[in-house]
Write a protein that holds these residues in place. Structure first.
Motif, PDB file in Angstrom:
ATOM      1  N   MET A  65       0.790  -1.065   0.000  1.00 22.53           N
ATOM      2  CA  MET A  65      -0.077  -0.090  -0.062  1.00 22.53           C
ATOM      3  C   MET A  65       0.956   1.179  -0.084  1.00 22.53           C
ATOM      4  O   MET A  65       1.982   1.299   0.816  1.00 22.53           O
ATOM      5  N   ASN A  66       0.595   2.316  -1.012  1.00 24.88           N
ATOM      6  CA  ASN A  66       1.301   3.410  -0.866  1.00 24.88           C
ATOM      7  C   ASN A  66       0.906   4.440  -0.204  1.00 24.88           C
ATOM      8  O   ASN A  66      -0.134   4.665   0.291  1.00 24.88           O
ATOM      9  N   GLU A  67       1.853   5.481  -0.099  1.00 26.17           N
ATOM     10  CA  GLU A  67       1.304   6.683   0.749  1.00 26.17           C
ATOM     11  C   GLU A  67       0.108   7.382  -0.016  1.00 26.17           C
ATOM     12  O   GLU A  67      -1.029   7.904   1.067  1.00 26.17           O
ATOM     13  N   LYS A  68      -0.191   7.277  -1.204  1.00 30.75           N
ATOM     14  CA  LYS A  68      -1.316   8.017  -1.728  1.00 30.75           C
ATOM     15  C   LYS A  68      -2.581   7.145  -1.382  1.00 30.75           C
ATOM     16  O   LYS A  68      -3.727   8.014  -0.888  1.00 30.75           O
ATOM     17  N   GLU A  69      -2.660   5.964  -1.314  1.00 35.79           N
ATOM     18  CA  GLU A  69      -3.732   5.182  -0.719  1.00 35.79           C
ATOM     19  C   GLU A  69      -3.998   5.558   0.763  1.00 35.79           C
ATOM     20  O   GLU A  69      -5.214   5.730   1.066  1.00 35.79           O
ATOM     21  N   ILE A  70      -2.847   5.617   1.594  1.00 36.48           N
ATOM     22  CA  ILE A  70      -3.033   5.746   2.940  1.00 36.48           C
ATOM     23  C   ILE A  70      -3.650   7.081   3.213  1.00 36.48           C
ATOM     24  O   ILE A  70      -4.762   7.329   4.060  1.00 36.48           O
ATOM     25  N   ARG A  71      -3.209   8.009   2.350  1.00 35.77           N
ATOM     26  CA  ARG A  71      -3.689   9.447   2.777  1.00 35.77           C
ATOM     27  C   ARG A  71      -5.315   9.419   2.086  1.00 35.77           C
ATOM     28  O   ARG A  71      -6.066  10.137   2.794  1.00 35.77           O
ATOM     29  N   LYS A  72      -5.643   8.728   1.322  1.00 37.22           N
ATOM     30  CA  LYS A  72      -7.277   8.614   0.622  1.00 37.22           C
ATOM     31  C   LYS A  72      -7.984   8.092   1.904  1.00 37.22           C
ATOM     32  O   LYS A  72      -8.856   8.708   2.197  1.00 37.22           O
ATOM     33  N   PHE A 124       3.883  18.327   7.628  1.00 35.54           N
ATOM     34  CA  PHE A 124       4.969  18.889   7.458  1.00 35.54           C
ATOM     35  C   PHE A 124       6.043  18.067   6.444  1.00 35.54           C
ATOM     36  O   PHE A 124       6.058  16.938   6.524  1.00 35.54           O
ATOM     37  N   TYR A 125       6.523  18.979   5.688  1.00 38.66           N
ATOM     38  CA  TYR A 125       7.384  18.308   4.843  1.00 38.66           C
ATOM     39  C   TYR A 125       8.867  19.294   4.678  1.00 38.66           C
ATOM     40  O   TYR A 125       8.761  20.349   4.668  1.00 38.66           O
ATOM     41  N   ALA A 126       9.963  18.425   5.006  1.00 33.73           N
ATOM     42  CA  ALA A 126      11.236  19.128   5.056  1.00 33.73           C
ATOM     43  C   ALA A 126      11.819  19.627   3.792  1.00 33.73           C
ATOM     44  O   ALA A 126      12.854  20.261   3.642  1.00 33.73           O
ATOM     45  N   ALA A 127      11.499  18.852   2.911  1.00 36.63           N
ATOM     46  CA  ALA A 127      12.149  19.332   1.543  1.00 36.63           C
ATOM     47  C   ALA A 127      10.935  19.288   0.436  1.00 36.63           C
ATOM     48  O   ALA A 127       9.782  18.974   0.534  1.00 36.63           O
ATOM     49  N   ALA A 128      11.276  19.666  -0.727  1.00 40.09           N
ATOM     50  CA  ALA A 128      10.435  19.995  -1.892  1.00 40.09           C
ATOM     51  C   ALA A 128       9.929  18.669  -2.549  1.00 40.09           C
ATOM     52  O   ALA A 128       8.864  18.787  -3.188  1.00 40.09           O
ATOM     53  N   GLU A 129      10.661  17.585  -2.308  1.00 41.24           N
ATOM     54  CA  GLU A 129      10.088  16.491  -3.054  1.00 41.24           C
ATOM     55  C   GLU A 129      10.721  15.149  -2.117  1.00 41.24           C
ATOM     56  O   GLU A 129      11.706  15.465  -1.171  1.00 41.24           O
ATOM     57  N   GLU A 130      10.013  14.082  -2.402  1.00 43.26           N
ATOM     58  CA  GLU A 130      10.541  13.068  -1.612  1.00 43.26           C
ATOM     59  C   GLU A 130      11.648  12.746  -1.656  1.00 43.26           C
ATOM     60  O   GLU A 130      12.303  12.540  -2.868  1.00 43.26           O
ATOM     61  N   ASN A 131      12.453  12.361  -0.788  1.00 40.37           N
ATOM     62  CA  ASN A 131      14.179  11.850  -0.651  1.00 40.37           C
ATOM     63  C   ASN A 131      14.812  13.006  -1.067  1.00 40.37           C
ATOM     64  O   ASN A 131      15.905  12.961  -1.309  1.00 40.37           O
ATOM     65  N   GLY A 132      14.359  14.455  -1.242  1.00 48.05           N
ATOM     66  CA  GLY A 132      15.100  15.505  -1.596  1.00 48.05           C
ATOM     67  C   GLY A 132      15.896  16.199  -0.420  1.00 48.05           C
ATOM     68  O   GLY A 132      15.636  15.699   0.697  1.00 48.05           O
ATOM     69  N   LYS A 133      16.800  17.068  -1.018  1.00 52.70           N
ATOM     70  CA  LYS A 133      17.554  17.666   0.274  1.00 52.70           C
ATOM     71  C   LYS A 133      16.716  18.662   1.058  1.00 52.70           C
ATOM     72  O   LYS A 133      15.967  19.617   0.394  1.00 52.70           O
TER      73      LYS A 133
END
Length: 148
Positions: free
Chosen positions: A1-8, A83-92
């Motif tokens: 199950m991916n994050e998108k499904e969990i958020r749904k 909260f997101y620390a970066a602009a993209e997943e696994n990004g700086k």
């Protein structure tokens, strides 16, 4: 199950005012629960400073931010969201502990209702602590950073 499904499913829980939901498919079993009391998520190693300096085990609301503010200026969440620390997943990450930031510099993103809201520095300073972890649900007034 991916994050998108969990958020749904999390959105469905909110819409139907459910406190728990268990989803089982072929190999995955996910249980989502929510309650009236918020629980903190500990930051991952290397991304944040000592979480105890930011709060005392529960998500810190604006009125409780004074404890952390005594050691610096606390930057709090302007809204409820993720909260997101970066602009993209696994990004700086936008910032790290010890970084010098300028007024107006982006510190993080708080996603609310599919809208990405940048949280920016209100003044020049140094990031002393990062109080939230990537992907953490934050509410209005939750301490995100401590600056000096």
């Amino acid at each position: 199950m991916n994050e998108k499904e969990i958020r749904k499913y999390a959105g469905l829980m909110k819409e139907l005012d459910l406190t728990g939901l268990e989803i089982t498919n072929d190999e995955t079993k996910v249980r989502l629960e929510r309650g009236s009391e918020l629980v903190s998520v500990l930051p991952s190693a290397g991304t944040a400073g000592d979480p105890a300096a930011c709060d005392t085990g529960k998500m810190q609301k604006k009125e409780g931010a004074d404890a952390a503010a005594s050691e610096g200026k606390t930057i709090t969440s302007p809204l409820v969201g993720i909260f997101y620390a970066a602009a993209e997943e696994n990004g700086k990450p936008f910032v790290a502990v010890g970084d010098h930031v300028k007024k107006g510099q982006t510190l993080c993103i708080v996603e609310a209702m599919k809208l990405l809201n940048e949280v920016t520095a209100e003044e020049d300073g140094v990031i002393k602590q990062i109080c939230a972890s990537n992907g953490q649900l934050v509410e209005y007034g939750t301490a995100l950073f401590v600056m000096e």
